[in-house]
Structures are given as C-alpha cells and as structure tokens.
Motif scaffolding. Structure first.
Motif, PDB file in Angstrom:
ATOM      1  N   ASP A   8      47.889  50.436  43.477  1.00  0.00           N
ATOM      2  CA  ASP A   8      48.421  49.072  43.562  1.00  0.00           C
ATOM      3  C   ASP A   8      47.685  48.201  42.563  1.00  0.00           C
ATOM      4  OD1 ASP A   8      50.604  48.307  44.992  1.00  0.00           O
ATOM      5  OD2 ASP A   8      49.571  48.562  46.931  1.00  0.00           O
ATOM      6  N   HIS A   9      48.452  47.384  41.847  1.00  0.00           N
ATOM      7  CA  HIS A   9      47.878  46.625  40.746  1.00  0.00           C
ATOM      8  C   HIS A   9      47.694  45.165  41.119  1.00  0.00           C
ATOM      9  CE1 HIS A   9      49.986  49.981  38.285  1.00  0.00           C
ATOM     10  NE2 HIS A   9      48.838  50.365  38.765  1.00  0.00           N
ATOM     11  N   PHE A  10      46.497  44.658  40.932  1.00  0.00           N
ATOM     12  CA  PHE A  10      46.156  43.274  41.263  1.00  0.00           C
ATOM     13  C   PHE A  10      45.563  42.584  40.047  1.00  0.00           C
ATOM     14  CE2 PHE A  10      46.499  42.526  45.884  1.00  0.00           C
ATOM     15  CZ  PHE A  10      46.865  43.793  46.297  1.00  0.00           C
ATOM     16  N   VAL A  11      45.671  41.261  40.047  1.00  0.00           N
ATOM     17  CA  VAL A  11      44.917  40.447  39.096  1.00  0.00           C
ATOM     18  C   VAL A  11      44.065  39.538  39.975  1.00  0.00           C
ATOM     19  CG1 VAL A  11      45.015  38.888  37.130  1.00  0.00           C
ATOM     20  CG2 VAL A  11      46.861  40.539  37.498  1.00  0.00           C
ATOM     21  N   GLY A  12      42.796  39.914  40.174  1.00  0.00           N
ATOM     22  CA  GLY A  12      41.965  39.209  41.144  1.00  0.00           C
ATOM     23  C   GLY A  12      42.531  39.433  42.528  1.00  0.00           C
ATOM     24  N   THR A  13      42.865  38.339  43.214  1.00  0.00           N
ATOM     25  CA  THR A  13      43.385  38.487  44.575  1.00  0.00           C
ATOM     26  C   THR A  13      44.907  38.524  44.604  1.00  0.00           C
ATOM     27  OG1 THR A  13      43.276  36.091  44.773  1.00  0.00           O
ATOM     28  CG2 THR A  13      41.409  37.331  45.664  1.00  0.00           C
ATOM     29  N   THR A  23      41.353  34.070  33.684  1.00  0.00           N
ATOM     30  CA  THR A  23      40.110  34.851  33.652  1.00  0.00           C
ATOM     31  C   THR A  23      38.974  33.986  34.186  1.00  0.00           C
ATOM     32  OG1 THR A  23      39.469  34.094  31.447  1.00  0.00           O
ATOM     33  CG2 THR A  23      40.867  36.062  31.550  1.00  0.00           C
ATOM     34  N   ALA A  24      37.800  34.614  34.362  1.00  0.00           N
ATOM     35  CA  ALA A  24      36.631  33.877  34.872  1.00  0.00           C
ATOM     36  C   ALA A  24      36.273  32.726  33.933  1.00  0.00           C
ATOM     37  CB  ALA A  24      35.455  34.824  35.034  1.00  0.00           C
ATOM     38  N   ASP A  25      36.593  32.900  32.644  1.00  0.00           N
ATOM     39  CA  ASP A  25      36.300  31.838  31.674  1.00  0.00           C
ATOM     40  C   ASP A  25      37.397  30.772  31.632  1.00  0.00           C
ATOM     41  OD1 ASP A  25      34.035  33.171  30.991  1.00  0.00           O
ATOM     42  OD2 ASP A  25      34.930  34.206  29.263  1.00  0.00           O
ATOM     43  N   GLY A  26      38.360  30.871  32.514  1.00  0.00           N
ATOM     44  CA  GLY A  26      39.414  29.868  32.579  1.00  0.00           C
ATOM     45  C   GLY A  26      40.532  30.053  31.560  1.00  0.00           C
ATOM     46  N   GLU A  27      40.693  31.280  31.040  1.00  0.00           N
ATOM     47  CA  GLU A  27      41.790  31.522  30.089  1.00  0.00           C
ATOM     48  C   GLU A  27      43.052  31.916  30.854  1.00  0.00           C
ATOM     49  OE1 GLU A  27      41.379  33.333  26.444  1.00  0.00           O
ATOM     50  OE2 GLU A  27      39.207  33.185  26.335  1.00  0.00           O
ATOM     51  N   ALA A  28      44.088  31.091  30.710  1.00  0.00           N
ATOM     52  CA  ALA A  28      45.333  31.348  31.436  1.00  0.00           C
ATOM     53  C   ALA A  28      46.155  32.415  30.715  1.00  0.00           C
ATOM     54  CB  ALA A  28      46.140  30.059  31.541  1.00  0.00           C
ATOM     55  N   PHE A  29      46.762  33.323  31.498  1.00  0.00           N
ATOM     56  CA  PHE A  29      47.551  34.400  30.881  1.00  0.00           C
ATOM     57  C   PHE A  29      48.588  34.941  31.850  1.00  0.00           C
ATOM     58  CE2 PHE A  29      45.879  38.249  32.958  1.00  0.00           C
ATOM     59  CZ  PHE A  29      44.725  37.754  33.554  1.00  0.00           C
ATOM     60  N   ASN A  30      49.522  35.717  31.314  1.00  0.00           N
ATOM     61  CA  ASN A  30      50.429  36.497  32.159  1.00  0.00           C
ATOM     62  C   ASN A  30      50.508  37.924  31.618  1.00  0.00           C
ATOM     63  OD1 ASN A  30      52.464  36.745  30.131  1.00  0.00           O
ATOM     64  ND2 ASN A  30      53.224  34.689  30.645  1.00  0.00           N
ATOM     65  N   ASP A  56      42.176  46.442  39.758  1.00  0.00           N
ATOM     66  CA  ASP A  56      42.050  44.994  39.553  1.00  0.00           C
ATOM     67  C   ASP A  56      41.852  44.698  38.063  1.00  0.00           C
ATOM     68  OD1 ASP A  56      41.530  42.342  39.458  1.00  0.00           O
ATOM     69  OD2 ASP A  56      39.859  42.365  40.885  1.00  0.00           O
ATOM     70  N   LEU A  57      42.914  44.233  37.457  1.00  0.00           N
ATOM     71  CA  LEU A  57      42.893  43.971  36.023  1.00  0.00           C
ATOM     72  C   LEU A  57      41.883  42.885  35.632  1.00  0.00           C
ATOM     73  CD1 LEU A  57      44.100  44.442  33.242  1.00  0.00           C
ATOM     74  CD2 LEU A  57      45.878  42.812  33.793  1.00  0.00           C
ATOM     75  N   LEU A  58      41.676  41.946  36.540  1.00  0.00           N
ATOM     76  CA  LEU A  58      40.742  40.860  36.232  1.00  0.00           C
ATOM     77  C   LEU A  58      39.323  41.405  36.035  1.00  0.00           C
ATOM     78  CD1 LEU A  58      41.311  37.929  35.788  1.00  0.00           C
ATOM     79  CD2 LEU A  58      40.691  37.450  38.150  1.00  0.00           C
ATOM     80  N   LYS A  59      38.978  42.437  36.821  1.00  0.00           N
ATOM     81  CA  LYS A  59      37.654  43.057  36.669  1.00  0.00           C
ATOM     82  C   LYS A  59      37.493  43.584  35.253  1.00  0.00           C
ATOM     83  CE  LYS A  59      35.911  44.366  41.145  1.00  0.00           C
ATOM     84  NZ  LYS A  59      36.810  44.795  42.218  1.00  0.00           N
ATOM     85  N   MET A  60      38.599  44.057  34.699  1.00  0.00           N
ATOM     86  CA  MET A  60      38.539  44.629  33.357  1.00  0.00           C
ATOM     87  C   MET A  60      38.360  43.517  32.309  1.00  0.00           C
ATOM     88  SD  MET A  60      41.252  47.200  31.838  1.00  0.00           S
ATOM     89  CE  MET A  60      40.749  48.428  30.690  1.00  0.00           C
ATOM     90  N   LEU A  61      39.206  42.512  32.395  1.00  0.00           N
ATOM     91  CA  LEU A  61      39.157  41.437  31.393  1.00  0.00           C
ATOM     92  C   LEU A  61      37.829  40.680  31.482  1.00  0.00           C
ATOM     93  CD1 LEU A  61      42.829  40.112  31.728  1.00  0.00           C
ATOM     94  CD2 LEU A  61      41.919  41.687  30.014  1.00  0.00           C
TER      95      LEU A  61
END
Lengths: 347, 284
Positions: free
Chosen positions: B38-43, B60-67, B242-247
């Motif tokens: 199952d694929h998540f971006v953060g929560t 992202t944690a640095d506040g970069e908005a994306f899709n 969790d893709l966010l963990k990667m970015l």
C-alpha cells in the motif's frame, strides 16, 4: 521390364545402396545445418554470449536476417539495420556515411561500427553502455537519429504481418510475436557474423607462407607500436581510452555510462578486423584513411586531462613503418566473410 | 524359473518406488502467502494526479508542495524465513518466453500490488526479504518477456541497458523543469521525474574512483508476529511504502532534483529505500 530387372539384383546390394543413400542424405543434412552452427575459431577467446539461452537454429537465423534487412523496424519504413551496416564493409556503414543517417535523413552522432565477432564482445557501442547483445538493436530502433520507432510499435507491425507470424511460429513455436523473441532472432543472425578467415589468421595458425615478408614486418611493428591496446586475436583489449582526437568533448563517451569525469572523452578501443574496409575511422569518423590515423598517433595527439598516459608523447612512426603497418592491416580483411552468402538478403 | 524370479523382483521394486513417491507428495504440504503493498505519502493514501496538474496534495518536510502522476517499482528475489529454519525462495526465471519471480508494482494497476507466493512449504514464517530493482543476474540473461519486456511496459534504459527499479513522477511547485515539446510528447512545466536504476556492481580498482552505482537494494522486513502457512490458511503481510520517507530521507529539493535519469543521481534515493518499506501488520 525394369521391375523384373530389379528383382534380379542381389538383396545385399540393394541394402548397401539404400544405406549409402541414407548416409549421403544425412551428410547433406549435416552440412546444411552446420551453416547455422556457431563455431569458435580455435585461436579466438571464449564467446561471451550464452548460447544455451538462445540456441541458433536455421529458422531463428533466417528470421533474424529478414528483420535485419526490413525497414519495417523504423518509424516511416525507410531505414533498416542494413542501412548503416553493410556486408561489403564488414557490416560497418558505407564510407559516404561518416555518421549514420536515420529517418528523415537525420544525421547520427557517431560512426556505425562493423558487426563482426559480436559473440566475443563483453560490451557494445563506442561507450560500452550495453552489456548484452540482445539489447543492442533497441538503441537503433528507438534512437530519434536512427529508426525513431517505438519497440512496441515494431511488435505491433510484426504481429499484423501474417508472414512474420508464421516465421516466428517456425522459429520459436509461438502464436504471438514479442520483443524479446525479435531481439533473440536478431542476435542469432549477428552471432554467426564471425570473421576469422584472413591471411593473418592462416599465418597465425601455422601457414608461414600466408604473409609476405613486408606483411610480417608490418605485423611485428604493429605489435610493438599498437599492440598494447589492440591486443589479442580481436585486436582490442576492450578498454575505453582517450586517444587524443580533441580537447573539447561534446560527446563525453564512456563518461556517459560511468558518470566519472575521469572517463570524459574515452571511447572503446575498436577491434581491427577488416579495418581496411571500414573507413572512416574513430567514433566521430574524423579520419578517412589509415594513413591519417597513423599520422594522428605519430604527430597530432591533442592533450587533455583524460588523455591515455601511453599516448602522452604520441607513437613515433617513420613513413616506412607506417607503410608496413598498413600493409599488415590489409591482411585483416576477410573476403570470405564479406561475400558469405548466408548474410545476404536473398530469398 | 530364473526369469520368473527376476520379473517378480522387478514388479516389487516398481511397486515400492511408486508407493514411495506417493508418500512423499503427501508429506510435502504447502500453502500460499500474500504480500500486499500500500502506497502512502506521509499519512495520506497515495492518489495519482494527471501529469502536469498544478494541484498539490502533498508536502515534503521542507514545505515543498507536490503531486504524483506515476509511481511504481520492481520487486524480485523474494525469500521467506521462519524462526525454526523454514525457508522459501520464490522461483526466478528470466527468458524470452517466460519470466517468473519479478513483479512490477504500479500505483495505477491495483492488482499489481498483490503478490501471491504459492507452494510455500507449510510452517511458521517471520521474515521476508526482497530486492527493489532488477539485479545483474537477470539483466545479463538478455532480452526477456513478461514484466521485463520493454514493448509491454517494462521500465528499461536503452543507452545504459538495464531496468529502472523505482520511479516517481509528478509536479512540484518549486520544480525547475521548463516545458519541453517533442514530436508527439511533452514534458510539462514544473514536472519532475525521478528514475532510479543502475545495477553494475563492480569493485573499485585500487587508485580509482567508484565508477558504477548499484541501486538494486535489498529490503528485509520482520513480521509483527509469526505467520502460519498451511493449505487451508490464507495469510498475508501488509507492507506500507511511504514515499515521503524517501523524499525527506534523501532531502529532495525539486528546484534542483527534478530530472533524475542516471544511476549516480538516483543513489541518494536508493540509499533510503530500506526505510521506505515497512510491515504495517500481518493477517493470519
């Protein structure tokens, strides 16, 4: 009357005759199928290609040949593999095409290399970016400068063609054509392009008369002056080197693959079999004759940070030595290969 | 008489061997085990956007908005292990006609997110390992079919022949990508494409810099409890990616890192892959 006559023949004689006929037929079959057998010349290194995974058959080879000559592989049905790889030049490009010419007459980036002895190569292309022969044609098919076609479209076109469906059925027992099978067939065709039948080979294999005195002197000079890089029976050590062609590298060569600045401007040391027939020379086709190539090594080496250390001072050659080396290089032309009917586009 | 004895002996031996093989197949009980990704971006659950869309659901944690418009990876060389020596290795086969043991998991193909391992010897299992990407042994088999066929959607680099093991594409507010229009294709403005590939594992020669990067990574995951495999059971392992963990782990800044298409540039992303996959829970 004839039947009567036949009954009078002793039975053992008929048996012998029958046996002989069967044996002859078998020998013929054997000779025919041997045309499609990969034979490693005894002085060559072990092949790198794993034939167990793609055994060469008559049907597979002939299918590969048909594909090789078919412009269906290109976007607008105008360019085939054969457009840039011609048998008379040991499957290098024609001399009048220093850089390959693709669809819409687009000019490629590099000189198309000869396609000989591919079964023995560990890596392919001037930069060594491909490590398996099967994957080589994808680059030509999908390059915008060459065939500019999608692999999936080629497969679609092949599947829409009844003759190809039948040929793939015969070669691989499949109802549907897929890209790996197309690539395996092309590999089968190219794997048999073994060039090892030259006066040089006769000489190396023991016929001391095969080379003239001057050619032998040329060979000896060649080994001394060029043999560090152009070593072994394929005349390459399979390394990548900057041989001082220029100082500014628009084409980064090996560095495109290794992503290392130490490899900028390095290209594969090419094998030299049939070299007298594969002009122009170098990845960028900058020399039109072997004389120019030797002059370059003698007195035109361009210095840059990645220049091969062995070429710092160039390779000093007298005019006489150059002439003898070229005389020797001419003994690497394999006329049997250039006229081998197996590779011709005949039906 | 002698011949009769010999024949009798032969029949007994034959009968015995056939009984023996019957017995064997009965004792070798097997079952299935399913891996679900199952694929998540953060929560947030991952949802795909149209390529080029400038609506950004994630940050992202640095506040970069994306899709995200495309997401997936190859899973291969799956191994299951148990606390008392249970061991199962998923069969690997690479050929033109058939490919086994390689799975192309894609966000836009829900069925690809379920990998069912069959003929797993009955027993208890508490650990799974697999590779993300396609390693040297498979690449060097040459042209392959199935999920490794580039004409059928396999992710393949022609110029540096090998497979893209993991890919993320989308649009980001800060992406430095300009609009590029080609013959029948476009790269939308502010888009990004991060392709992780590279399989060459060559030892560094003395006095030389590391030249090749092997981005095929092994993921080893411990289950939260032992799973029993039996023919009547249907156990599964729920793995969260969790893709966010990667970015965030690779500190991706889309202003600079919007176009990754070579092994070295993908290395920082590949290095954090082992933290991106976690076992969320298991079902007995």
């Amino acid at each position: 009357m004839n039947a009567m006559h036949a009954t009078r023949l002793p039975i053992w004689w008929v048996c012998c005759l029958l046996l002989l006929m069967v044996a002859c037929e078998e020998a013929d079959e054997e000779a025919k199928s041997n045309n499609y057998k990969f034979v490693k010349p005894r002085h060559f290194p072990a092949p790198t290609y794993n034939f167990d995974k793609n055994p060469i058959t008559k049907e597979g080879f002939e299918l590969g040949k048909k594909l090789f000559f078919d412009p269906l592989l290109s976007k607008d049905n105008s360019v085939s593999c054969n457009s840039c790889h011609i048998q008379s030049t040991a499957f290098a490009d024609a001399q009048q095409h220093p850089l390959s010419i693709g669809v819409d007459n687009r000019v490629g980036l590099r000189n198309a290399p000869p396609l000989t002895n591919l079964a023995f190569m560990p890596e392919f292309f001037w930069d060594g970016g491909v490590t398996h022969l099967d994957f080589v044609p994808i680059n030509a098919i999908e390059s915008p400068f060459e065939m500019d076609e999608k692999l999936a479209s080629v497969v679609e076109k092949l599947n829409a063609n009844d003759e190809y469906r039948q040929l793939f059925q015969m070669a691989f027992s499949v109802d549907e054509i897929t890209s790996p099978l197309m690539l395996k067939a092309l590999s089968q065709f190219m794997l048999l392009m073994v060039s090892a039948n030259t006066p040089y080979d006769d000489y190396i294999l023991g016929d001391v008369e095969a080379l003239s005195k001057e050619e032998v002197e040329g060979l000896s000079l060649f080994r001394q002056k060029c043999g560090d890089c152009h070593s072994g029976e394929l005349f390459t050590d399979f390394t990548y080197r900057n041989n001082g062609l220029n100082t500014d590298f628009k084409d980064q060569g090996r560095a495109l693959i290794t992503e290392s600045e130490n490899d900028v401007g390095k290209f594969r040391v090419p094998g030299l079999r049939n070299i007298a027939r594969t002009a122009p020379y170098m990845h960028n086709a900058m020399f039109t004759s072997l004389e120019q190539v030797l002059d370059h090594y003698d007195n035109s080496i361009q210095h840059s940070p990645t220049l091969d250390p062995t070429l710092e001072k160039g390779i000093s050659l007298t005019e006489n030595e150059k002439s003898k080396i070229i005389t020797f290089l001419n003994t690497l032309t394999d006329h049997d290969f250039r006229s081998d009917r197996r590779f011709m586009n005949q039906q | 008489m002698k011949l009769y004895n010999l024949l009798t002996a032969l029949i007994i031996v034959l009968a015995y061997t056939s009984c023996d093989s019957d017995d064997q197949s009965e004792t070798e009980a097997v079952g299935t085990l399913q891996l679900k990704f199952d694929h998540f971006v953060g929560t947030q659950k991952m949802e795909l956007s149209e390529p080029g869309s400038i609506e950004f659901q994630y940050e992202t944690a640095d506040g970069e908005a994306f899709n995200i418009s495309k997401f997936g990876y190859y899973v291969s060389e799956i191994i299951l292990e148990g606390p008392t020596g249970e061991y199962y290795e998923d069969e690997q086969l690479v050929s033109a006609l058939e490919v086994k043991g390689f799975y192309h998991v894609l966000q836009d193909e829900p069925s690809s997110r379920f990998i069912t391992l069959s003929d797993v010897p009955a027993g208890r299992y508490n650990r799974v390992t697999f590779k993300i990407g396609v390693s040297e042994s498979a690449v060097q088999e040459g042209a392959a079919g199935g999920v490794l066929d580039p004409a059928e959607g396999a992710w393949f680099w022609n110029w540096n022949a090998g497979y893209i093991g993991f890919a993320i594409e989308g649009t980001a507010q800060n992406s430095g990508q300009e609009l590029v229009e080609g013959d029948g294709w476009t790269i939308p403005e502010k888009s990004f494409a991060l392709h992780i590939g590279g399989w060459k594992d060559i030892e560094v020669a003395e006095g030389e810099n590391q030249k090749f990067v092997n981005n095929v990574k092994t993921i080893a995951l411990q289950f939260d409890s032992d799973l029993r495999v039996e023919s009547a059971l249907d156990p599964n392992v729920h793995i969260v990616v969790d893709l966010l963990k990667m970015l965030d782990g690779a500190n991706i800044n889309f202003a600079n890192s919007y176009s990754i298409h070579a092994p070295k540039a993908g290395q920082p992303l590949a290095e954090v892959l082992p933290e991106v996959f976690i076992v969320d829970h298991t079902h007995q």
